[in-house]
Design an enzyme around this catalytic site. Sequence first.
Site, PDB file in Angstrom:
ATOM      1  CG  ASP A  29      -1.704   1.170   1.460  1.00  0.00           C
ATOM      2  OD1 ASP A  29      -2.610   1.386   0.642  1.00  0.00           O
ATOM      3  OD2 ASP A  29      -1.427   1.933   2.410  1.00  0.00           O
ATOM      4  CG  LEU A  30       4.654   3.517   2.248  1.00  0.00           C
ATOM      5  CD1 LEU A  30       3.894   4.562   3.050  1.00  0.00           C
ATOM      6  CD2 LEU A  30       5.930   3.150   2.975  1.00  0.00           C
ATOM      7  CG  ASP A  86       7.761  11.469  12.343  1.00  0.00           C
ATOM      8  OD1 ASP A  86       6.767  11.886  11.714  1.00  0.00           O
ATOM      9  OD2 ASP A  86       7.776  11.349  13.570  1.00  0.00           O
ATOM     10  CG  HIS A  87       4.175  10.587   7.189  1.00  0.00           C
ATOM     11  ND1 HIS A  87       3.954   9.459   7.928  1.00  0.00           N
ATOM     12  CD2 HIS A  87       3.032  11.290   7.230  1.00  0.00           C
ATOM     13  CE1 HIS A  87       2.714   9.478   8.382  1.00  0.00           C
ATOM     14  NE2 HIS A  87       2.141  10.579   7.974  1.00  0.00           N
ATOM     15  CE  LYS A 131       1.618  15.285   7.632  1.00  0.00           C
ATOM     16  NZ  LYS A 131       1.037  14.815   6.380  1.00  0.00           N
ATOM     17  CG  HIS A 175       3.509  11.204  13.425  1.00  0.00           C
ATOM     18  ND1 HIS A 175       4.573  10.909  12.612  1.00  0.00           N
ATOM     19  CD2 HIS A 175       2.587  10.235  13.195  1.00  0.00           C
ATOM     20  CE1 HIS A 175       4.307   9.805  11.918  1.00  0.00           C
ATOM     21  NE2 HIS A 175       3.107   9.379  12.261  1.00  0.00           N
ATOM     22  CE  LYS A 196      -6.112  13.668   6.417  1.00  0.00           C
ATOM     23  NZ  LYS A 196      -5.281  12.834   7.271  1.00  0.00           N
TER      24      LYS A 196
END
Length: 499
Positions: free
Chosen positions: A17-18, A179-180, A184, A242, A347
């Site tokens: 999936d990733l 650590d996505h 950001k 996160h 969200k």
Amino acid sequence: MNNHTYCSMVIFGATGDLAKRKLFPSIYNLYKKGTLDKNFAVVGVARREWSDEVFRENVTASLQDSNISIEGDLTEFLSHFRYLAFDVTNAASYQDLHELLNSLEQEFSIPGNRMFYMAMAPEFFGTIASYLKSEGVTNEQGWNRLIIEKPFGHDFASAQKLNEDLRQAFAEDEIYRIDHYLGKEMVQNIGVIRFANAIFESLWNNRHISNIQITSSESLGVEDRGGYYDTSGALRDMVQNHMIQMVALLAMEPPIRLTTEEIRSEKIKALRALRPMTKDEVKQYFVRSQYGPGSMNGKEVPGYRSEPKVNPESRTETFVAGKLMIDNFRWAGVPIYIRTGKRMQEKSTKIVVEFKELPMNLYSKSENNVHPNLLIIHIQPDEGISLILNGKKIGMTDKTTPAKLDYCNHCIDGINTPEAYEKLLNDAIHGDATNFTHWDEVALSWKFVDVISEAWKEDTSSEFELYPAGSMGPKAADELLAQDGFHWWPIGDDSDYSI
Ligand code: NAD
């Protein structure tokens, strides 16, 4: 184009999936922008017996399903992709991989630089790393980089074991722990807001800030990840990585230079100043909860315990709120509140910095509704900054009204901020590890979080307060702030900030 960015990327878990949702679209965007030009190769590695053709069809489908724009024909781009059916526990697979990489390096004039991306279940990470070393796959002229996904262990002991396994094959500066959140745009912007703006940095301390609130809420439930999530929970899935990373970026001292080492060293110092708790104190500082049935956008949704693959008596938390104290000169006495959960009202990831009131305010609160100044950093889905000030209410009055100044990234014409994964891949290709987590950060945050999970594990008697799906969490999370005289600021886009 620098030779150092010419590389082969091996994706372990290329049918997953990733890879599909994040990695292939990011690689394509980097190709489109010229970061990856002619001199790169991608080797997809997974269990299934796919041919190169089937793999390329899947890469194409993943690009079409994502929201990126595809320019022209994909034939040249796809010619860099190869597939290898692989058994991660079999040395022969690694020998095949080695041969394939050697031939691709010839074909695309790549000087031996190899990136290994672990996009599969974490129990294999250690095994893969040691085979890569023992079978000589890492043993080349160029650089070797290992990119590793979360979760990095499930507690300090397992993270340490994993780290030791990886370190047998890779040096610390070759390991890029994703650590996505750190990819950001607005998380990276925290440094700019703080260190490039005199009006904020001079106020960034316990004399002027009363508290900081970090919310990362999701509206989705566990979807089909119930099996994994039930053994993890929000504390491990979100807080350890996160949320604590955002705390470190907000609390760190200014680095002396913008280098990876200096920034990491300041983040580590901030994390070392996190006030440790005893297990008995956990109740005072942390709240856990789980979503019960509720409604989202007018539609009834089930509670967590009725989700597929979740134990019907599960005590896994889908929500965490906490109060963190940083015991150093800058932050003594300023609570940093965090909250994160699934099936919440919307969200959103936002940071609210609440400033202290003036020592004497001529416009008294009761009559005039004077508002504390707030700096709001919007991280997702919208990206930007808002500043809440007090303005005069228009008309024949001396009353004040909150005035909101907005800076919105999306509002700038034509700027589509790159995905976090695209930025992180780009950083890794360039050897910039600033936005990846160092082992010391991982170790400190696990040690902090382990006390909480142990206290919760031992506490089997207390009632588990559920929050209705579609709400902002349990009452206990509001009480956590109320006992200090604060409340959560609303996080919706059209929030009304008058009090
Ligand atoms: P997935 O289950 O969709 O894919 C797993 C992949 O690993 C598949 O390609 C499968 O073929 C391969 N695989 C499994 N066992 C294998 C074996 N013995 N030999 C060779 N290949 C094998 O998983 P995913 O969702 O893509 O997640 C991968 C990693 O990324 C996990 O560590 C996960 O925690 C992390 N992650 C995923 C996401 C996401 O959005 N999916 C986000 C953050 C982190």
